[in-house]
Design a protein around this motif. Structure first.
Motif, PDB file in Angstrom:
ATOM      1  N   PHE A 174       0.756  -1.287  -0.014  1.00 14.36           N
ATOM      2  CA  PHE A 174      -0.348   0.201   0.320  1.00 14.36           C
ATOM      3  C   PHE A 174       0.920   1.159  -0.014  1.00 14.36           C
ATOM      4  CE2 PHE A 174      -4.435  -0.513   1.477  1.00 14.36           C
ATOM      5  CZ  PHE A 174      -5.127  -2.001   0.575  1.00 14.36           C
ATOM      6  N   ASN A 175       2.048   1.015   1.053  1.00 14.42           N
ATOM      7  CA  ASN A 175       3.052   2.470   0.955  1.00 14.42           C
ATOM      8  C   ASN A 175       4.246   2.486  -0.168  1.00 14.42           C
ATOM      9  OD1 ASN A 175       1.245   4.611   3.473  1.00 14.42           O
ATOM     10  ND2 ASN A 175       1.259   1.439   3.877  1.00 14.42           N
ATOM     11  N   CYS A 176       4.389   1.229  -1.257  1.00 14.43           N
ATOM     12  CA  CYS A 176       5.774   1.776  -1.787  1.00 14.43           C
ATOM     13  C   CYS A 176       5.432   1.989  -2.533  1.00 14.43           C
ATOM     14  CB  CYS A 176       5.910  -0.428  -1.568  1.00 14.43           C
ATOM     15  SG  CYS A 176       5.164  -0.794  -3.267  1.00 14.43           S
ATOM     16  N   ARG A 177       6.637   2.326  -3.713  1.00 11.63           N
ATOM     17  CA  ARG A 177       6.346   3.478  -4.741  1.00 11.63           C
ATOM     18  C   ARG A 177       6.245   1.824  -5.805  1.00 11.63           C
ATOM     19  NH1 ARG A 177       5.822   5.225  -8.776  1.00 11.63           N
ATOM     20  NH2 ARG A 177       7.300   7.500  -9.802  1.00 11.63           N
TER      21      ARG A 177
ATOM     22  N   GLN B  80      -0.147  -8.656  -8.994  1.00 16.43           N
ATOM     23  CA  GLN B  80      -0.352  -8.267 -10.775  1.00 16.43           C
ATOM     24  C   GLN B  80      -1.703  -7.620 -10.414  1.00 16.43           C
ATOM     25  OE1 GLN B  80       0.846 -10.407 -14.083  1.00 16.43           O
ATOM     26  NE2 GLN B  80       2.097 -11.615 -12.786  1.00 16.43           N
ATOM     27  N   GLU B  81      -2.332  -8.298  -9.408  1.00 19.94           N
ATOM     28  CA  GLU B  81      -4.187  -7.677  -9.722  1.00 19.94           C
ATOM     29  C   GLU B  81      -4.410  -6.795  -8.472  1.00 19.94           C
ATOM     30  OE1 GLU B  81      -6.592 -11.371 -10.935  1.00 19.94           O
ATOM     31  OE2 GLU B  81      -6.217 -11.598  -9.347  1.00 19.94           O
ATOM     32  N   GLU B  82      -3.716  -6.717  -7.920  1.00 21.26           N
ATOM     33  CA  GLU B  82      -3.296  -5.762  -6.388  1.00 21.26           C
ATOM     34  C   GLU B  82      -2.877  -4.518  -6.670  1.00 21.26           C
ATOM     35  OE1 GLU B  82      -4.363  -9.889  -3.119  1.00 21.26           O
ATOM     36  OE2 GLU B  82      -2.122  -8.455  -3.918  1.00 21.26           O
ATOM     37  N   THR B  83      -1.726  -4.320  -7.099  1.00 24.88           N
ATOM     38  CA  THR B  83      -0.579  -3.561  -7.381  1.00 24.88           C
ATOM     39  C   THR B  83      -2.226  -2.243  -9.280  1.00 24.88           C
ATOM     40  OG1 THR B  83       0.208  -4.319  -8.744  1.00 24.88           O
ATOM     41  CG2 THR B  83       1.377  -3.862  -6.737  1.00 24.88           C
ATOM     42  N   THR B  84      -2.544  -3.274  -9.910  1.00 26.93           N
ATOM     43  CA  THR B  84      -3.537  -2.901 -10.688  1.00 26.93           C
ATOM     44  C   THR B  84      -4.455  -2.133 -10.193  1.00 26.93           C
ATOM     45  OG1 THR B  84      -2.967  -4.040 -12.411  1.00 26.93           O
ATOM     46  CG2 THR B  84      -5.116  -2.928 -12.744  1.00 26.93           C
ATOM     47  N   TYR B  85      -5.176  -2.904  -8.612  1.00 24.22           N
ATOM     48  CA  TYR B  85      -5.922  -2.138  -8.609  1.00 24.22           C
ATOM     49  C   TYR B  85      -5.573  -0.739  -7.488  1.00 24.22           C
ATOM     50  CZ  TYR B  85     -10.299  -1.657  -5.070  1.00 24.22           C
ATOM     51  OH  TYR B  85     -11.460  -1.519  -4.239  1.00 24.22           O
ATOM     52  N   LEU B  86      -5.115  -0.662  -6.921  1.00 22.59           N
ATOM     53  CA  LEU B  86      -4.384   0.533  -6.110  1.00 22.59           C
ATOM     54  C   LEU B  86      -3.486   1.763  -6.999  1.00 22.59           C
ATOM     55  CD1 LEU B  86      -2.777  -1.718  -3.543  1.00 22.59           C
ATOM     56  CD2 LEU B  86      -4.682  -0.530  -3.061  1.00 22.59           C
ATOM     57  N   GLY B  87      -3.076   1.289  -7.632  1.00 23.42           N
ATOM     58  CA  GLY B  87      -2.938   2.179  -9.146  1.00 23.42           C
ATOM     59  C   GLY B  87      -0.998   2.334  -8.566  1.00 23.42           C
ATOM     60  N   ILE B  88       0.082   0.751  -8.021  1.00 25.21           N
ATOM     61  CA  ILE B  88       0.838   1.236  -8.111  1.00 25.21           C
ATOM     62  C   ILE B  88       1.512   0.567  -9.039  1.00 25.21           C
ATOM     63  CG2 ILE B  88       2.269   0.453  -6.411  1.00 25.21           C
ATOM     64  CD1 ILE B  88       0.649   0.317  -3.825  1.00 25.21           C
ATOM     65  N   PRO B  89       2.534   1.191  -9.660  1.00 27.29           N
ATOM     66  CA  PRO B  89       3.596   0.371 -10.687  1.00 27.29           C
ATOM     67  C   PRO B  89       4.278  -1.241 -10.590  1.00 27.29           C
ATOM     68  CG  PRO B  89       4.121   2.607 -10.364  1.00 27.29           C
ATOM     69  CD  PRO B  89       3.381   2.164  -9.155  1.00 27.29           C
ATOM     70  N   CYS B  90       4.114  -1.915 -11.380  1.00 29.20           N
ATOM     71  CA  CYS B  90       4.260  -3.507 -10.737  1.00 29.20           C
ATOM     72  C   CYS B  90       5.285  -3.690 -11.792  1.00 29.20           C
ATOM     73  CB  CYS B  90       2.869  -4.330 -10.105  1.00 29.20           C
ATOM     74  SG  CYS B  90       3.259  -6.266 -11.035  1.00 29.20           S
ATOM     75  N   ILE B  91       6.671  -4.578 -11.753  1.00 23.05           N
ATOM     76  CA  ILE B  91       7.308  -5.134 -13.052  1.00 23.05           C
ATOM     77  C   ILE B  91       7.040  -6.882 -12.636  1.00 23.05           C
ATOM     78  CG2 ILE B  91       9.338  -5.571 -13.761  1.00 23.05           C
ATOM     79  CD1 ILE B  91       9.904  -2.721 -13.179  1.00 23.05           C
ATOM     80  N   THR B  92       6.676  -7.478 -13.900  1.00 23.61           N
ATOM     81  CA  THR B  92       6.616  -8.613 -13.792  1.00 23.61           C
ATOM     82  C   THR B  92       7.475  -9.760 -14.504  1.00 23.61           C
ATOM     83  OG1 THR B  92       3.882  -8.381 -13.282  1.00 23.61           O
ATOM     84  CG2 THR B  92       4.656 -10.818 -13.932  1.00 23.61           C
ATOM     85  N   LEU B  93       8.564 -10.698 -13.536  1.00 19.16           N
ATOM     86  CA  LEU B  93       9.823 -11.171 -14.313  1.00 19.16           C
ATOM     87  C   LEU B  93       9.086 -11.935 -14.974  1.00 19.16           C
ATOM     88  CD1 LEU B  93      11.888  -9.792 -11.750  1.00 19.16           C
ATOM     89  CD2 LEU B  93      11.996  -9.508 -13.456  1.00 19.16           C
ATOM     90  N   ARG B  94       8.269 -12.179 -15.797  1.00 23.96           N
ATOM     91  CA  ARG B  94       7.763 -13.377 -16.725  1.00 23.96           C
ATOM     92  C   ARG B  94       7.783 -12.991 -18.274  1.00 23.96           C
ATOM     93  NH1 ARG B  94       2.345 -15.145 -13.620  1.00 23.96           N
ATOM     94  NH2 ARG B  94       2.439 -16.407 -15.401  1.00 23.96           N
ATOM     95  N   ASP B  95       7.545 -13.819 -19.297  1.00 24.70           N
ATOM     96  CA  ASP B  95       7.504 -13.347 -20.841  1.00 24.70           C
ATOM     97  C   ASP B  95       5.803 -13.626 -20.913  1.00 24.70           C
ATOM     98  OD1 ASP B  95      10.315 -13.674 -21.326  1.00 24.70           O
ATOM     99  OD2 ASP B  95      10.373 -15.300 -21.405  1.00 24.70           O
TER     100      ASP B  95
END
Length: 374
Positions: A281-284, A294-309
């Motif tokens: 909730f409080n990260c950059r 991936q879903e939770e960060t999308t809902y919260l509007g937080i940038p997410c980098i997913t290390l997958r193809d």
């Protein structure tokens, strides 16, 4: 419409994320005057978070039925769940079996129920990574091909099922049940104070989670990831709750000490959901190879980098804040995010915390109108 009192509805759970997905539906059904939700714990996964505190956080009772399957190969787990759950089905004769996600217990419980003529519903249906080397992908495809009701979280789920020849009347888009769980626990999450306890500053640290075999089992790949995280820690604080599988490999390949000695790097044991989500909730930004986050960060509007193809949740990339990334691209992706201002929030349609109520109404209509009684 006259409803039969006390429809028995089995909610199947095998691992911690499964319990989080069934919790909102359990509470929604439990407050009706027509349904009795019954929690079935297959016992496929055991971890430190399957504790009294975890069930208390979700306000769940202890599972009503324990199958006690335990660990084993994919075939062993699937077979044991089928054998043990079939006995329960014969004895209890539920009106509906609800399976969630894509673990071995999902496909096993579905097979056992369908072969006995008991109606089944798959929550989180239609998700596809299009990578059949992932055991979860096989579980998704087979479960969706035989279940009676397919509850999808997003339009891509509907489209995947239609493409596979599933009759449209089986498909019902209900939204993302994990958002219900997050909202249900928001108060506890916001009050957890994890980031303050760790001496962090709000919005100026990254959260990292890594556990997938493709990332952590190969020494060269893991070393590249460790080096990238050390580079990140030099410019931005990193909090890294380390999965047991990942920790074992870090120690086996002699990378753990270097990681722990890195300035700006906090290496932690795994956290429970509430404390972990307080960090999120409080990260950059988040760096992960997990699915749910991936879903939770999308809902919260937080940038997410997913290390997958690939991802079985493409809506998080198309509409949300997620981006797929190769290990060698990690530094560039992180720098791009750190140079951006603010957060973007654009959750997909029906990711609104009301998925459980929509599902309950679908069940009510299905059982009442369809006469699916045993």
């Amino acid at each position: 419409m006259t409803m039969k009192k006390d429809y028995k509805i089995h909610l199947i759970a095998a691992a911690r994320p499964n319990f989080m997905k069934i919790a909102p539906l359990y509470h929604e059904l439990n407050k009706t005057d027509w349904a009795t939700p019954i929690i079935v714990h297959t016992g496929q996964h055991y971890d430190i978070n399957m504790s009294d505190a975890f069930f208390k956080d979700l306000d769940l009772p202890e599972p009503h039925i324990h199958l006690g399957v335990g660990s084993g190969t994919h075939a062993e787990q699937t077979g044991r769940v089928m054998i043990e759950y079939e006995k329960v089905l014969v004895q209890q004769q539920p009106n509906l079996v609800v399976v969630v996600g894509d673990v071995n217990s999902t496909i096993a419980a579905t097979l056992a129920a369908v072969k006995l003529g008991i109606k089944t519903a798959h929550l989180e249906a239609g998700l596809r990574s299009f990578d059949r080397t992932m055991p979860e992908e096989i579980n998704r495809i087979v479960t969706d091909s035989i279940a009676d009701l397919l509850w999808t979280p997003s339009p891509d789920g509907d489209e995947n099922l239609i493409r596979e020849g599933v009759p449209p009347e089986k498909i019902q888009r209900v939204g993302n049940i994990m958002i219900d769980s997050l909202e249900m626990m928001r108060g506890k999450i916001e009050n957890a104070g994890t980031w303050q306890d760790m001496g962090l500053s709000r919005n100026v640290y990254a959260v990292v989670t890594l556990h997938r075999p493709a990332n952590v089992d190969n020494e060269d790949t893991l070393r590249s990831l460790v080096n990238a995280l050390i580079e990140l820690a030099a410019i931005h604080p990193v909090v890294f709750p380390i999965h047991p599988r990942t920790r074992a490999n870090l120690e086996r390949f002699k990378m753990m000490e270097k990681l722990q000695a890195t300035d700006g790097m906090k290496c932690l044991d795994p956290l429970n959901y509430v404390r972990f989500m307080n960090l999120v909730f409080n990260c950059r930004l988040v760096v992960t190879d997990s699915g749910g986050i991936q879903e939770e960060t999308t809902y919260l509007g937080i940038p997410c980098i997913t290390l997958r193809d690939n991802t079985e949740r493409p809506v998080t990339v198309i509409e949300g804040t997620n981006r797929l990334c190769k290990v060698q691209e990690l530094r560039q992706s992180i720098e791009s995010i750190l140079n951006q201002k603010g957060k973007k929030k654009n959750p997909p349609e029906l990711w609104d915390g009301r998925t459980a109520s929509r599902i309950a109404e679908r069940i009510r209509s299905y059982l009442g109108e369809g006469g699916h009684k045993v």
